[in-house]
Design a protein around this motif. Sequence first.
Motif, PDB file in Angstrom:
ATOM      1  N   UNK A  31       0.915  -1.763  -0.159  1.00 36.93           N
ATOM      2  CA  UNK A  31      -0.196   0.055  -0.088  1.00 36.93           C
ATOM      3  C   UNK A  31       0.488   1.613   0.009  1.00 36.93           C
ATOM      4  N   UNK A  32       0.392   2.178  -0.380  1.00 37.65           N
ATOM      5  CA  UNK A  32       1.118   3.962  -0.586  1.00 37.65           C
ATOM      6  C   UNK A  32       2.640   3.332  -1.106  1.00 37.65           C
ATOM      7  N   UNK A  33       2.635   2.184  -2.044  1.00 38.61           N
ATOM      8  CA  UNK A  33       3.718   2.031  -2.940  1.00 38.61           C
ATOM      9  C   UNK A  33       5.154   3.103  -2.925  1.00 38.61           C
ATOM     10  N   UNK A  34       4.798   3.956  -3.433  1.00 43.59           N
ATOM     11  CA  UNK A  34       5.487   5.192  -4.142  1.00 43.59           C
ATOM     12  C   UNK A  34       5.281   5.962  -2.960  1.00 43.59           C
ATOM     13  N   UNK A  35       5.109   6.283  -1.945  1.00 38.67           N
ATOM     14  CA  UNK A  35       4.219   7.610  -1.625  1.00 38.67           C
ATOM     15  C   UNK A  35       3.660   7.669  -0.015  1.00 38.67           C
ATOM     16  N   UNK A  36       4.582   6.646   1.209  1.00 40.60           N
ATOM     17  CA  UNK A  36       4.455   6.817   1.789  1.00 40.60           C
ATOM     18  C   UNK A  36       5.300   7.757   2.327  1.00 40.60           C
ATOM     19  N   UNK A  37       4.097   8.476   3.861  1.00 41.90           N
ATOM     20  CA  UNK A  37       4.431   9.351   4.575  1.00 41.90           C
ATOM     21  C   UNK A  37       5.592   9.303   5.553  1.00 41.90           C
ATOM     22  N   UNK A  38       6.148   8.675   5.359  1.00 42.56           N
ATOM     23  CA  UNK A  38       7.236   7.753   5.713  1.00 42.56           C
ATOM     24  C   UNK A  38       8.355   7.455   5.581  1.00 42.56           C
ATOM     25  N   UNK A  56      24.761  12.131   2.308  1.00 43.08           N
ATOM     26  CA  UNK A  56      23.978  13.406   1.909  1.00 43.08           C
ATOM     27  C   UNK A  56      22.670  12.388   0.141  1.00 43.08           C
ATOM     28  N   UNK A  57      24.127  11.795  -0.147  1.00 47.28           N
ATOM     29  CA  UNK A  57      23.761  11.278  -1.815  1.00 47.28           C
ATOM     30  C   UNK A  57      23.029   9.977  -2.027  1.00 47.28           C
ATOM     31  N   UNK A  58      23.256   9.250  -0.395  1.00 44.39           N
ATOM     32  CA  UNK A  58      22.508   8.437  -0.282  1.00 44.39           C
ATOM     33  C   UNK A  58      20.563   7.752  -1.052  1.00 44.39           C
ATOM     34  N   UNK A  59      20.590   7.091  -2.551  1.00 44.92           N
ATOM     35  CA  UNK A  59      19.173   6.802  -3.073  1.00 44.92           C
ATOM     36  C   UNK A  59      18.512   5.824  -2.191  1.00 44.92           C
ATOM     37  N   UNK A  60      17.813   5.923  -1.921  1.00 44.91           N
ATOM     38  CA  UNK A  60      16.693   5.112  -1.623  1.00 44.91           C
ATOM     39  C   UNK A  60      15.385   5.290  -1.807  1.00 44.91           C
ATOM     40  N   UNK A  61      15.218   3.221  -2.524  1.00 47.57           N
ATOM     41  CA  UNK A  61      13.431   3.416  -2.033  1.00 47.57           C
ATOM     42  C   UNK A  61      12.295   2.495  -0.623  1.00 47.57           C
ATOM     43  N   UNK A  62      11.616   2.627  -0.661  1.00 46.54           N
ATOM     44  CA  UNK A  62      10.818   2.176   0.390  1.00 46.54           C
ATOM     45  C   UNK A  62       9.574   1.451   0.186  1.00 46.54           C
ATOM     46  N   UNK A  63       8.838   0.005  -0.034  1.00 48.87           N
ATOM     47  CA  UNK A  63       8.343  -0.622   0.029  1.00 48.87           C
ATOM     48  C   UNK A  63       7.189  -0.826   0.696  1.00 48.87           C
TER      49      UNK A  63
END
Length: 205
Positions: A69-76, A89-96
């Motif tokens: 749920x909220x796969x690409x736009x979770x508030x956390x 600072x330049x870390x790339x992050x994805x969160x599901x």
Amino acid sequence: LHRDEIRRAELVANPGCYPTGTILAVAPLAKHEVVERVIFDSKSGITGAGAEPTTFTHYPNLHEAIVPYKVTNHRHYWEIVQELGRFQPDIKISFTPQVFPGSRGILTNAHVFLRGKLEIDEVKKIYEEFYKDCFFVRLQDEIRLSWVRGSNFCDIAMFKGEDRLVISSAIDNLVKGASGQAIQNMNVMFGFDEKLGLDFVPLFP
């Protein structure tokens, strides 16, 4: 991660439950600025959605199901970016985020793609040094949500694959992800023993 600031603070905002498990999983590596990209796959029990009944949390809709749920736009997401970005600072992050049909707990698998090469023994030393004074973070060879149920512990395990590290973390979203760390922060703010009221074993089995 903010112990010194918390000691001087008059007002503290507790981290979200998902950020707690994700940030603790990767902060030691981010501090060394060795992360090219991290992909967080996090699964939460139903209580993570709050106490208000909804069609989403209705038992027939979640029974025997794992629901993204909220796969690409979770508030956390932005809280995770903020805190890991303090180290790198330049870390790339994805969160599901996903919900599983259990009452409590968050299991996170962080797929960490490194800038260079690190052997698993080096990774373990980084984590041991980073968390050496953190009673509530336990470094394990493997983890289970049941091992942290009802406790303020965050269990972390590290695994090395061919192309990435996998850092797994487990917390109880209702304790370490919420009320437990609120008490922990209060203890730090008022100069109490950080473990006061929290030093008890998980509810296992």
